[in-house]
Design an enzyme around this catalytic site. Structure first.
Site, PDB file in Angstrom:
ATOM      1  N   GLU A   1       0.831  -1.202   0.000  1.00 18.41           N
ATOM      2  CA  GLU A   1       0.000   0.000   0.000  1.00 18.41           C
ATOM      3  C   GLU A   1       0.866   1.253   0.000  1.00 18.41           C
ATOM      4  OE1 GLU A   1      -3.315   0.374  -0.162  1.00 18.41           O
ATOM      5  OE2 GLU A   1      -3.654  -1.781  -0.379  1.00 18.41           O
ATOM      6  N   ASP A   2       1.781   1.321  -0.931  1.00 18.98           N
ATOM      7  CA  ASP A   2       2.579   2.520  -1.150  1.00 18.98           C
ATOM      8  C   ASP A   2       3.557   2.857  -0.041  1.00 18.98           C
ATOM      9  OD1 ASP A   2       1.628   3.162  -3.631  1.00 18.98           O
ATOM     10  OD2 ASP A   2      -0.123   4.170  -2.827  1.00 18.98           O
ATOM     11  N   ALA A   3       3.716   1.961   0.916  1.00 21.84           N
ATOM     12  CA  ALA A   3       4.696   2.272   1.953  1.00 21.84           C
ATOM     13  C   ALA A   3       6.091   2.174   1.357  1.00 21.84           C
ATOM     14  CB  ALA A   3       4.552   1.315   3.116  1.00 21.84           C
TER      15      ALA A   3
ATOM     16  N   GLY B   1       3.395   8.132   0.161  1.00 18.68           N
ATOM     17  CA  GLY B   1       3.476   6.878   0.880  1.00 18.68           C
ATOM     18  C   GLY B   1       4.084   7.116   2.235  1.00 18.68           C
TER      19      GLY B   1
ATOM     20  N   ARG C   1      -1.081   3.796 -11.479  1.00 20.44           N
ATOM     21  CA  ARG C   1      -0.968   5.257 -11.418  1.00 20.44           C
ATOM     22  C   ARG C   1      -0.486   5.847 -12.731  1.00 20.44           C
ATOM     23  NH1 ARG C   1       0.435   4.168  -6.106  1.00 20.44           N
ATOM     24  NH2 ARG C   1      -1.454   3.946  -4.928  1.00 20.44           N
TER      25      ARG C   1
END
Lengths: 320, 1143
Positions: free
Chosen positions: B759-761, B906, B938
């Protein structure tokens, strides 16, 4: 602990050796060994770095924490580090970590009194111990031929009337705790590539095709022999495992023309030091540290001692 | 293609035919003239917030004089010989008067001292104190203080160079354009409005077609609507109680014959047919003459409308309130009649042909109201109010029979009303000008100083005309006419999406310009005056109407000739640069606009597709012989507004120009605004990503201004080691973002690692953090006041006297204030003072009793901060104010938010030791690892190109460019060129590297896309947000735990969470959460009446107050909120009874 032994006898061949740079081959070993060495060099070879800063006067534009952080990152010559004590293990001082066995004191006094901006550099740090001083870059190639030109590492710039006065304590530490204690700027290794050119197939190519094969590699690995017009491997280590040559050969419809293998048991190490420890010493220290760590494994039965020496690591090994 | 081909290049290509020079062939055909240099020149002349400055300058130079001249006489009602006449008005230098001494002000002084940066408004007056006394004069009378916009004409910073600005404590890169009010920086947002005095054809809610005009003159503002309802046409005006048939109005204005109206409408029988029902309607009412019509209208008139003192009946309404922008000279309504007929005709056009409807969202139909206009409005109102007050007081004094002192009218000029009024409106943002029926909120906004670019964004922001709750898509959609004027990317997400807009880089907003010279110019260019035209001639097929700012001037037989003539005059500088001439073929009109608030932009003029700007012009510009203005003056460039753009054919590049091309764009990337200009390769990104970045760029930490360490803002976020991006754009250089960056170039490896990167971390390298990556400084201001009372005041005392916990007061100095440089921890006291116990007691100073009061620091526990600065200043009432800046240096931790410049935000998922990080055989080890799943959905290709470009940049030691649409003009490096550079430096052309795992030492299975990307640290940090609580404070009335982190509140089990627990069947858990851990309360319930009783603690008995006994009482537990509800119900005469069952 019974069973087959995997003991090997690695060979080390030093190729290039400078104060802050060493390139060597490690042969007849395996990845785990090479990587362990690399990891220890980065994270576990102790050095000395400034750890505590007491600021008396600071009227510079940078704030106290900022300057303290910058001071911490200045490499100090740490030949003594291996024999020094960690402050936390020091018996001589009761925990404040300010005794001669585990710390070195520095002083910095700088004030700008004229209109020209004053650069406060690592040269202005005065050490209480002449063996632990900020690193000098005397090596050629840094751009400063004349030692007078060397300015050291800039800490802060002062304008007229600004002053910086502080006391700093340097302590022993390892890179695992903070990067400032890491003696290594760069530690990396690569598998030694083995490049085979199928000479027979190569002969079938035209000169233009040969140059295209040579040019397909972004690094200069191959070259055309001007006399024999043969493609030769000039620098196999320049090969970056980018597969570009293989792709090129494939697209030419000649798979197998060039083949590259990585020698699984030989590594080429490149070690650059920050200057805290000489690069060669860094490798030796790393081997020492690694040995000490391996001793912990041997001390498996003597768990109490292992716990004393290695703390959590010992407990972990017992559990595992 | 290129109009001019360099012979040298040609020769070169001929020579190199032997071995084909691929690179040369692949190079773009050089555009004939590189016009980029114009941009820095433009910005040098205009500045980035010139629209605000220009508008404010116009106000303080011109408009304020107009306002005062229009209201220059203040005469007593009872005795007209007692009067004041203002003869001149001007604004002085910013200054303040302290203890009778005039002291000059600088903006920085005001920011630090909580003052208003304002300058006195001076007037010269003539006055007379009655018929018996002589006329007297006074010069330089102060009537109030005008807040001064920074960098405007009257600001001390105007025209100062960098050194002088530094001496004043000002950042040379700060754009100005805002005010300093009570120490706060306030910007007046640009207000978007529908244009005034223009006919707009649209349909109302029921679908009826209407023509409306928002009239606005110096005297009145009104809205006139002519609407077609059920075939008949009516006038709707506020001054009339109901709608009025239009033919009746025509008759009232003196156009008695129906034939004349029809004639004016035009020969086409379609128009007459549409008007017929209205004519019949009028006839059926029996109105045939002007007199009858006026009588009829008089009945419909709202009687309260006699605000103008004199009441002229219906004729007065028609004259003053009905389309008041059309003047009535000597009772001649002819112009108004013509105007109404033109409105009717346009409306009928729309009925006959849907296309003729006006689009309200069209930018050409909009005007931007800027600070100058808004302040002018406010000033006019306050000035008139002040004059009214003078009149009122003078009348009151004159009415007194005997006066003790000599009467002097000049003594009655108050200066506080204007000063306070302006200051109040600017600091609250509420524009309540009842005189002009204006009640708007949120006009001003505090300049967000989170980042340099954020402050910029506030200056170009346009606030919408509609309220944000409207659920219509039209105004929110991107308008094609927005091209080049308003940034297509920079708009917020959520409710204000598409309504709040931002100006593009080169946009200029016009100010008002004199109409008189333009009118006479038009006449000499052959416009036939309207008053000389008969109805029949008005719409004769061979002529066009000429309309100036909504006022019909007349007609012209050769409109194109006329328009071209006007344009030539404009290019020659005979008419203002911003006057627009627009020929509307469909409406058969030539529109000339010189009013303020139109958006326009400069374009290069081309003759038959050949640019007027040649190489030598640009060379002269480079040599400094020329500037932007000389380009304008010599007719090489001109400003076009949205309407005139419709008459132009604009080529993007010189090479694309054809014979019909009239203009050429200067640079395509100027269509974006300042915020969107930071994005490299935005044209390779999915559009919403650019919008996200525009919002996030404003939250990025970095350098705020050169004077950032001298500022005392409530909250400052700074980065310890900010960098300029490796991949820059031209806009970045123009707005000087490279000097005040807000981010760092991080080496990013695009790969998955550890699983803490979902999740974009992002995964961060601990050593990088140790070395200062993402390290930031948060500074918070705390202030305290030493209050002065009538007979006592708060005292500075040494803290030793007080018996506090010595631990907590150790950072205090002798004056009871924390000293700079001290480390301050949670719950430390930073200020200790003595306050009088009874401030209002009138006792002798030696007998005043004092108590100590202290202020404690509330920060994060275990996070020591440092007192950075302590500043003392005084407020208006000369109370001492102490301000503390508390500094806290933070290194990134898990949960801190980061973002690249491509809308890819993120949080830090985990921090990993360097030795565990992957490394390349060159020894490169990434600073952070980003998960490749961030890319496919994206589609931020720009980010990939940024990585490539930056990687090439670091290896060849040169900054690469990525301006929007910059590839053809060379303002963005092409991927092929970048790849070539990469290969030259021994990297793979595609930016991928061969990495080894840091954990095992084995090579990774895949090649890893790795290189530097500019990363921003956003202001959202875990330390400010993390929160948990066990026991804690409770609310007073409900006894439930408080809400919110700031009050150390509990975490709510909300409705949906409760639903889950019910569905799961965990009744005890619900009971525990909603009752035991919330607000349990023991109540005494009467089993008989079911009401609540109580325990009498004296007699130790339980009583039911209704039954008066304690026999049937049981104790039970209830949420306190429930008990409260019962009592509240009882107070409303509703009896809740509890029926208890045995458990």
């Amino acid at each position: 602990m019974e069973g087959a032994t995997y003991q090997r006898f690695p060979k080390v061949k030093i190729r290039e050796l400078k104060d802050d740079y060493v390139k060597f081959e490690l042969r007849e070993s395996d990845v785990s060994m090479a990587n362990a060495l690399r990891r220890v060099m980065i994270a576990e070879v102790p050095t000395i770095a400034i750890d505590l800063v007491e600021i008396e006067v600071n009227s510079s534009v940078l704030n106290d924490e900022f300057i303290a952080h910058r001071l911490g990152l200045i490499p100090l010559t740490s030949e003594r580090a291996m024999s020094m004590r960690f402050s936390r293990d020091c018996d001589a001082c009761d925990g404040d970590g300010q005794c001669e066995f585990c710390s070195v004191e520095f002083h910095l006094r700088a004030k700008c009194i004229n209109d020209q901006t004053l650069d406060v550099t690592s040269k202005d740090l005065y050490s209480s111990d002449h063996t632990v001083v900020p690193v000098e870059f005397s090596d050629a190639g840094t751009g400063y031929e004349n030692p007078e030109d060397q300015r050291g590492i800039t800490i802060v710039k002062l304008r007229k009337g600004q002053e910086l006065r502080l006391r700093a304590i340097a302590r022993k530490g390892i890179g695992k705790d903070h990067a400032k204690w890491s003696p290594a700027a760069t530690v990396t290794f690569m598998y030694e590539p083995e490049i085979h050119i199928n000479e027979e197939m190569m002969e079938t190519l035209s000169l233009e095709e040969k140059t295209s094969v040579i040019e397909s590699s972004p690094t200069k690995v191959f070259a055309l022999n001007p006399h024999t017009h043969q493609v030769e491997v000039v620098d196999p280590e320049a090969y970056t495992y980018d597969d570009e040559v293989l792709k090129k050969v494939e697209s030419m419809g000649k798979p197998g023309l060039v083949e590259v293998y990585a020698k699984e048991d030989s590594f080429i190490f490149t070690v650059e030091s920050t200057g805290a420890v000489k690069a060669s010493q860094l490798v030796i220290n790393a081997i020492d540290v690694l040995k000490q760590k391996l001793d912990a494994v041997r001390l498996l039965e003597d768990t109490v001692e292992a716990d004393d020496q290695f703390g959590e690591l010992g407990a972990h090994m017992r559990g595992g | 293609m290129g109009a001019i081909e360099d012979p040298a290049i040609l020769k070169n290509s001929v020579q190199s035919t032997g071995g084909v020079d691929k690179q040369f062939l692949a190079a773009p055909v050089k555009s004939a003239v590189d016009k980029f240099q114009l941009l820095p020149e433009f910005l040098k002349v205009r500045g980035l917030v010139k629209q605000h400055l220009e508008s404010f300058n116009y106000f303080v130079k011109t408009e304020i004089k107009k306002i005062v001249r229009a209201n220059n006489l203040v005469a007593s009602r009872s005795d007209p010989s007692v009067y004041i006449r203002y003869t001149d008005v001007w604004i002085g230098k910013p200054s303040e008067i302290v203890d009778g001494v005039t002291d000059s002000l600088s903006p920085q002084k005001c920011r630090l001292g909580d003052k208003t940066y304002a300058a006195p408004i001076y007037v010269n007056i003539e006055y007379c104190n009655g018929s018996d006394s002589r006329m007297m004069m006074k010069k330089e009378v102060v009537i109030g203080r005008m807040p001064i916009m920074l960098r405007s004409l009257f600001c001390v910073l105007h025209g100062k160079d960098e050194d002088e600005l530094a001496k004043l404590g000002e950042c040379p890169l700060d754009p100005g354009g805002y005010f300093v009010v009570k120490g706060n920086e306030k910007v007046i947002l640009i207000q978007e409005q529908l244009s005034k005095n223009r006919i707009i054809i649209d349909s109302d809610k029921k679908g009826c077609i209407q023509a409306s005009v928002m009239s606005s003159t110096a005297m009145t503002k009104s809205k006139t609507i002519i609407r077609m309802e059920k075939e008949k046409i009516y006038l709707i005006l506020n001054a009339f109680t109901s709608k009025v048939p239009i033919m009746l109005v025509m008759k009232a204005m003196g156009m008695e014959t129906d034939q004349e109206v029809v004639q004016m409408l035009g020969r086409d029988p379609q128009y007459a047919a549409l008007l017929l029902p209205s004519i019949e309607d009028c006839a059926s009412l029996g109105v045939y003459t002007q007199h009858q019509a006026l009588d009829f209208l008089d009945k419909k008139r709202k009687k309260s409308m006699s605000r103008f003192g004199k009441d002229d009946g219906a004729l007065g309404v028609l004259r003053d309130i009905f389309i008041p922008n059309i003047p009535v000279r000597e009772g001649n309504f002819h112009l108004k009649c013509v105007y109404v007929v033109v409105m009717l005709r346009r409306m009928m056009d729309a009925i006959l042909n849907e296309d003729a409807m006006d689009d309200k969202d069209y930018v050409g139909n909009k005007r931007l109201e800027l600070s100058g206009q808004l302040l002018a409005l406010l000033f006019e109102d306050l000035f008139k109010s002040m004059n009214d007050t003078i009149k009122f007081t003078v009348d009151k004094i004159l009415s007194k029979a005997s006066r003790s002192s000599r009467f002097d009218i000049s003594q009655h000029i108050l200066k506080d009303s204007i000063t306070n009024g302006l200051e109040r409106s600017l600091s609250t943002g509420n524009w309540d000008v009842s005189r002009f029926k204006m009640h708007r909120k949120g006009i001003t906004q505090i300049v967000t100083r989170l980042s340099f670019i954020g402050a910029f964004g506030a200056m170009t922001k346009i606030s919408p005309q509609f309220e944000k709750s409207r659920k219509v898509s039209g105004p929110r959609a991107l308008q094609p006419s927005q091209w080049g004027m308003l940034c297509p990317c920079d708009t917020p997400e959520g409710e204000a999406c598409g309504l709040v807009k931002n100006l593009a880089l080169m946009t200029h907003v016009t100010t008002d310009e004199e109409e008189g010279p333009i009118i006479s110019l038009c006449c000499s260019l052959g416009v036939e005056d309207l008053s000389l035209l008969s109805g029949e001639e008005l719409h004769s097929p061979d002529s066009f109407l000429v309309i100036l700012n909504g006022l019909i001037l007349g007609k012209h037989r050769r409109p194109m000739l006329f328009a071209n003539g006007m344009r030539k005059l404009r290019r020659a500088g005979k008419v203002g640069d911003f006057v627009s001439i627009y020929v509307h073929e469909k409406q058969r009109c030539v529109y000339i606009a010189s009013d303020g608030g139109r958006v326009c932009r400069p374009l290069v003029i081309a003759d038959k597709g050949v640019s007027r700007i040649k190489h030598h012009h640009m060379k002269e510009l480079k040599d400094g012989v020329r500037n932007f203005d000389s380009f304008l003056r010599e007719g090489l460039l001109e400003y076009l507004d949205v309407n005139e753009e419709n008459n132009a054919l604009i080529a993007l590049y010189e090479g694309e120009a054809t014979n019909e091309t009239t203009h050429i764009e200067i640079e395509p990337f100027t269509l974006l605004g300042a915020c969107a200009g930071l994005i490299p390769y935005p044209h390779h990104n999915q559009s919403p990503r650019n919008t996200y970045q525009c919002a996030m760029g404003k939250q990025a930490m970095g350098n705020i201004a050169y004077n950032q360490l001298c500022r005392m803002d409530t909250l400052i976020y700074l980065l310890v080691y900010p960098q300029r991006p490796l991949l820059t754009t031209r806009t970045i250089e123009l707005v000087r973002y490279d000097k005040l960056g807000a981010g760092q170039n991080a080496t990013v490896a695009v790969m998955s690692y550890s699983g803490y990167d979902i999740e974009d971390a992002i995964v961060m390298n601990k050593s990088s953090l140790d070395r200062g990556f993402g390290r930031c400084i948060v500074m918070k201001k705390m202030s305290a006041l030493y209050q002065k009372y009538d007979h006592a005041c708060d005292q500075i005392v040494s803290p030793r006297k007080a018996q506090h916990d010595p631990e907590k007061i150790q950072i205090l100095d002798n004056d009871g204030l924390a000293s700079p440089g001290e480390i301050i921890r949670h719950q430390d006291i930073y200020l200790q003072k003595e306050c009088p116990v009874n401030p209002n007691a009138n006792s002798h100073p030696s007998q005043t009793q004092y108590r100590t009061s202290k202020q404690t620091y509330k920060g994060a526990e275990g996070e020591p901060a440092v007192v950075d600065r302590v500043a003392l200043c005084s407020d208006k009432k000369q109370n001492l104010i102490v301000k503390f800046m508390i500094r806290h240096t933070r290194r990134p931790e898990v949960g801190d938010k980061f973002s690249s410049r491509h809308g890819q935000k993120g949080v830090c998922g985990t921090i990993v030791q360097q030795e565990d990080f992957p490394f390349s055989e060159r020894g490169i080890c990434p600073d952070l690892i980003m998960n490749p799943h961030g890319f496919p959905s994206r589609m931020t290709v720009g980010k990939m190109i940024e990585l490539l470009g930056s990687k090439a940049g670091v290896s060849c030691g040169k900054f690469h460019y990525g301006s929007a649409f910059g590839e053809p003009s060379g303002h963005a490096d092409k991927v092929e060129d970048i790849s070539e550079t990469l290969v030259k430096h021994g990297f793979c052309y595609n930016g991928k590297d061969f990495l080894y795992s840091g954990i095992t030492g084995e090579p990774l299975q895949a090649y890893i896309f790795m290189g530097p990307i500019y990363y921003q640290k956003l202001k959202h940090m875990v330390l400010d947000k993390m929160h948990a609580r066990g026991m804690g404070p409770r609310q007073l009335i409900t006894r439930q735990p408080t809400e919110g982190r700031s009050r150390n509140g509990g975490l709510r089990v909300g409705e949906m969470e409760r639903d889950c627990l019910i569905a799961y069947g965990t009744s005890n858990l619900i009971y525990e959460r909603l009752m035991i851990s919330s607000d349990p309360f023991e109540v005494q319930v009467c089993r008989k009446c079911g009401l609540l009783g109580y325990i009498n603690y004296q007699t130790k008995t339980r009583v039911c107050s209704t039954c008066k006994t304690g026999d049937n009482i049981s104790a039970m537990k209830l949420p306190y909120a429930c008990k409260l509800l019962f009592q509240e119900l009882q107070s409303m005469n509703i009896v809740p009874r509890l029926q208890l069952a045995d458990s």
